[in-house]
Design a protein around this motif. Structure first.
Motif, mmCIF file in Angstrom:
data_model
loop_
_atom_site.group_PDB
_atom_site.id
_atom_site.type_symbol
_atom_site.label_atom_id
_atom_site.label_comp_id
_atom_site.label_asym_id
_atom_site.label_seq_id
_atom_site.Cartn_x
_atom_site.Cartn_y
_atom_site.Cartn_z
ATOM 1 N N ILE A 148 -4.700 -3.063 -22.233
ATOM 2 C CA ILE A 148 -4.274 -3.530 -20.770
ATOM 3 C C ILE A 148 -5.323 -3.219 -20.024
ATOM 4 C CG2 ILE A 148 -2.646 -2.630 -19.332
ATOM 5 C CD1 ILE A 148 -0.840 -1.248 -21.648
ATOM 6 N N ASP A 149 -6.168 -2.103 -20.037
ATOM 7 C CA ASP A 149 -7.023 -2.026 -19.118
ATOM 8 C C ASP A 149 -8.219 -3.091 -19.083
ATOM 9 O OD1 ASP A 149 -5.999 0.342 -18.017
ATOM 10 O OD2 ASP A 149 -7.127 1.495 -19.472
ATOM 11 N N GLU A 150 -8.554 -3.396 -20.266
ATOM 12 C CA GLU A 150 -9.564 -4.534 -20.508
ATOM 13 C C GLU A 150 -9.077 -5.802 -19.628
ATOM 14 O OE1 GLU A 150 -10.753 -8.049 -24.083
ATOM 15 O OE2 GLU A 150 -9.818 -6.023 -24.628
ATOM 16 N N HIS A 151 -7.918 -6.230 -19.293
ATOM 17 C CA HIS A 151 -7.466 -7.302 -18.871
ATOM 18 C C HIS A 151 -7.147 -6.881 -17.356
ATOM 19 C CE1 HIS A 151 -6.448 -11.588 -18.147
ATOM 20 N NE2 HIS A 151 -5.346 -11.159 -17.408
ATOM 21 N N LEU A 152 -6.701 -5.880 -16.927
ATOM 22 C CA LEU A 152 -6.272 -5.265 -15.727
ATOM 23 C C LEU A 152 -7.616 -5.299 -14.616
ATOM 24 C CD1 LEU A 152 -3.502 -2.578 -15.545
ATOM 25 C CD2 LEU A 152 -3.522 -4.973 -14.448
ATOM 26 N N ASN A 153 -8.888 -4.976 -15.503
ATOM 27 C CA ASN A 153 -10.075 -4.634 -14.803
ATOM 28 C C ASN A 153 -10.516 -6.032 -14.405
ATOM 29 O OD1 ASN A 153 -9.659 -1.722 -15.045
ATOM 30 N ND2 ASN A 153 -10.843 -1.686 -17.081
ATOM 31 N N LYS A 154 -10.066 -7.044 -14.891
ATOM 32 C CA LYS A 154 -10.602 -8.466 -14.380
ATOM 33 C C LYS A 154 -10.213 -8.666 -12.951
ATOM 34 C CE LYS A 154 -10.542 -10.354 -18.991
ATOM 35 N NZ LYS A 154 -10.060 -11.076 -20.021
ATOM 36 N N PHE A 155 -8.965 -7.775 -12.569
ATOM 37 C CA PHE A 155 -9.018 -8.107 -11.168
ATOM 38 C C PHE A 155 -9.414 -7.149 -10.336
ATOM 39 C CE2 PHE A 155 -5.547 -9.901 -13.902
ATOM 40 C CZ PHE A 155 -5.175 -11.002 -13.277
ATOM 41 N N ASP A 156 -10.060 -7.482 -9.319
ATOM 42 C CA ASP A 156 -10.930 -6.567 -8.243
ATOM 43 C C ASP A 156 -9.880 -6.096 -7.307
ATOM 44 O OD1 ASP A 156 -10.540 -8.326 -6.243
ATOM 45 O OD2 ASP A 156 -12.581 -9.433 -6.837
ATOM 46 N N ASP A 157 -10.274 -5.091 -6.372
ATOM 47 C CA ASP A 157 -9.329 -4.502 -5.553
ATOM 48 C C ASP A 157 -8.920 -5.519 -4.340
ATOM 49 O OD1 ASP A 157 -9.921 -2.126 -6.827
ATOM 50 O OD2 ASP A 157 -11.389 -1.541 -5.248
ATOM 51 N N ASN A 158 -9.752 -6.409 -4.044
ATOM 52 C CA ASN A 158 -9.189 -7.495 -3.216
ATOM 53 C C ASN A 158 -7.861 -8.201 -3.461
ATOM 54 O OD1 ASN A 158 -11.553 -7.341 -1.502
ATOM 55 N ND2 ASN A 158 -12.548 -8.662 -2.654
ATOM 56 N N VAL A 159 -7.561 -8.194 -4.782
ATOM 57 C CA VAL A 159 -6.211 -8.812 -5.032
ATOM 58 C C VAL A 159 -5.082 -8.006 -4.790
ATOM 59 C CG1 VAL A 159 -4.822 -9.439 -7.327
ATOM 60 C CG2 VAL A 159 -7.281 -9.984 -6.990
ATOM 61 N N TRP A 160 -5.354 -6.610 -5.209
ATOM 62 C CA TRP A 160 -4.271 -5.682 -4.824
ATOM 63 C C TRP A 160 -4.127 -5.364 -3.284
ATOM 64 C CZ3 TRP A 160 -1.978 -6.059 -9.301
ATOM 65 C CH2 TRP A 160 -2.879 -6.159 -10.317
ATOM 66 N N GLU A 161 -5.286 -5.383 -2.602
ATOM 67 C CA GLU A 161 -4.979 -5.150 -1.177
ATOM 68 C C GLU A 161 -4.394 -6.418 -0.398
ATOM 69 O OE1 GLU A 161 -8.971 -4.794 0.451
ATOM 70 O OE2 GLU A 161 -9.410 -2.985 -0.483
ATOM 71 N N ASP A 162 -4.428 -7.728 -0.969
ATOM 72 C CA ASP A 162 -3.758 -8.868 -0.299
ATOM 73 C C ASP A 162 -2.215 -8.821 -0.554
ATOM 74 O OD1 ASP A 162 -6.233 -9.923 0.554
ATOM 75 O OD2 ASP A 162 -6.477 -11.297 -1.147
ATOM 76 N N LYS A 163 -1.960 -8.170 -1.747
ATOM 77 C CA LYS A 163 -0.617 -8.082 -2.367
ATOM 78 C C LYS A 163 0.120 -6.802 -1.107
ATOM 79 C CE LYS A 163 0.550 -8.321 -6.458
ATOM 80 N NZ LYS A 163 1.555 -9.326 -6.638
ATOM 81 N N ILE A 164 -0.788 -5.903 -1.161
ATOM 82 C CA ILE A 164 -0.254 -4.858 -0.241
ATOM 83 C C ILE A 164 -0.320 -5.010 1.291
ATOM 84 C CG2 ILE A 164 -0.809 -2.528 0.864
ATOM 85 C CD1 ILE A 164 -2.131 -1.718 -1.841
ATOM 86 N N LYS A 165 -1.102 -5.916 1.813
ATOM 87 C CA LYS A 165 -0.861 -6.507 3.194
ATOM 88 C C LYS A 165 0.363 -7.481 3.325
ATOM 89 C CE LYS A 165 -5.975 -6.498 4.065
ATOM 90 N NZ LYS A 165 -7.356 -7.173 4.191
ATOM 91 N N LYS A 166 0.620 -8.238 2.214
ATOM 92 C CA LYS A 166 1.718 -9.029 2.443
ATOM 93 C C LYS A 166 2.883 -8.302 2.558
ATOM 94 C CE LYS A 166 -0.325 -13.077 0.037
ATOM 95 N NZ LYS A 166 -0.240 -14.109 -1.253
ATOM 96 N N HIS A 167 3.074 -7.252 1.878
ATOM 97 C CA HIS A 167 4.188 -6.265 1.861
ATOM 98 C C HIS A 167 4.180 -5.733 3.424
ATOM 99 C CE1 HIS A 167 7.406 -3.877 0.115
ATOM 100 N NE2 HIS A 167 6.792 -2.779 0.994
ATOM 101 N N ILE A 168 3.300 -5.342 3.924
ATOM 102 C CA ILE A 168 3.178 -4.697 5.165
ATOM 103 C C ILE A 168 3.548 -5.538 6.179
ATOM 104 C CG2 ILE A 168 1.660 -3.740 6.903
ATOM 105 C CD1 ILE A 168 -0.061 -2.475 4.548
ATOM 106 N N LYS A 169 3.212 -6.714 6.045
ATOM 107 C CA LYS A 169 3.599 -7.823 7.108
ATOM 108 C C LYS A 169 4.960 -8.041 7.268
ATOM 109 C CE LYS A 169 2.051 -12.475 8.859
ATOM 110 N NZ LYS A 169 1.059 -13.651 8.562
ATOM 111 N N ARG A 170 5.630 -8.122 5.865
ATOM 112 C CA ARG A 170 7.003 -8.713 5.804
ATOM 113 C C ARG A 170 7.799 -7.205 6.349
ATOM 114 N NH1 ARG A 170 5.554 -10.245 0.365
ATOM 115 N NH2 ARG A 170 6.634 -8.424 -0.361
ATOM 116 N N TYR A 171 7.369 -6.220 5.893
ATOM 117 C CA TYR A 171 8.015 -5.168 6.615
ATOM 118 C C TYR A 171 8.164 -4.982 8.111
ATOM 119 C CZ TYR A 171 10.582 -0.816 5.406
ATOM 120 O OH TYR A 171 11.539 0.032 4.920
#
Length: 251
Positions: free
Chosen positions: A141-164
């Motif tokens: 699991i970690d082998e593939h999850l680690n292919k995504f950098d922090d920017n991917v998760w930050e963008d998803k969090i920002k979208k959630h914040i904006k909607r809220y």
């Protein structure tokens, strides 16, 4: 037991007629035991034939189960256990599915993570937990999850914040608390969330005035003076407004 005749009843099945009974057998089983050339079978051979036929039946059930969507080994095992298949036969079926690449852990994990990132708003912690529940090891699991950098998760969090923010009329503090709780449940760590919440800056002036009016209307018929102010203050504090802003409004 004497074999009377064969009758094809499907793509890969035959009805085999004996003197006193009839059986439905898979074509692969008939060929495996060369039954076409036999005029009779003894009880020992028949038992072996029926066991082999059971295997093909359960194997095809597993294939059909997987055909609707990708499955993990754990899901296939649980499915076959519910069909009262022996552990020995399940192991044999699972091994065959891996040999034919019908079961493929790496492909499953890769597809699951990609779909979760692109189609859902859940975070890495929840993605990992769901895959672990499906029986996959943490290293894969970690082998593939680690292919995504922090920017991917930050963008998803920002979208959630904006909607809220766009859909809620709450105090800044209450918005931050709700966002933190919701994103935490969705599988984002607090370390990911906190820095992005710090950037939220809203004007609470209009909202606190509206909440003050509602509180005053609610309590003014029962309370007066200092007691009324205390009730209003406590109500506004519960809604996340700062004491200094509340006190300023009351004065």
């Amino acid at each position: 037991m004497n074999i009377i005749k064969y009758k094809k009843i499907g793509k890969d099945k035959y009805k085999v007629y004996f003197e006193n009974e009839e059986l439905t057998l898979y074509e692969d089983v008939i060929l495996k035991y060369n039954l076409i050339t036999k005029k009779s079978v003894d009880l020992d051979l028949l038992e072996e034939v029926l066991e082999s036929n059971k295997y093909y039946e359960m194997y095809n059930l597993a294939l059909n189960y997987i055909s609707f969507k990708m499955r993990s080994e754990t899901e296939v095992r649980d499915y076959l256990i519910k069909k009262d298949v022996s552990n020995e036969m399940i192991d044999k079926i699972i091994n065959n599915l891996y040999d034919k690449n019908v079961l493929n852990d790496k492909l499953y994990v890769t597809s699951f993570i990609n779909d979760s990132v692109n189609l859902k708003d859940i975070g890495p912690i929840k993605i990992k937990d769901e895959l672990i529940k499906k029986g996959f090891n943490k290293e894969l699991i970690d082998e593939h999850l680690n292919k995504f950098d922090d920017n991917v998760w930050e963008d998803k969090i920002k979208k959630h914040i904006k909607r809220y923010i766009n859909n809620k009329k709450l105090s800044t503090n209450m918005i931050k608390l709700k966002i933190l709780n919701e994103l935490n449940i969705k599988g984002y760590s607090k370390e990911m969330i906190y820095p992005l919440l710090e950037n939220i800056s809203l004007n609470d002036e209009e909202n606190i005035k509206e909440e003050y009016k509602k509180s005053f209307k609610k309590y003014s018929n029962k309370f007066k003076g200092k007691e009324l102010n205390t009730k209003i203050t406590n109500n506004l504090l519960r809604k996340g407004y700062n004491y200094s802003d509340i006190n300023k409004l009351l004065n």
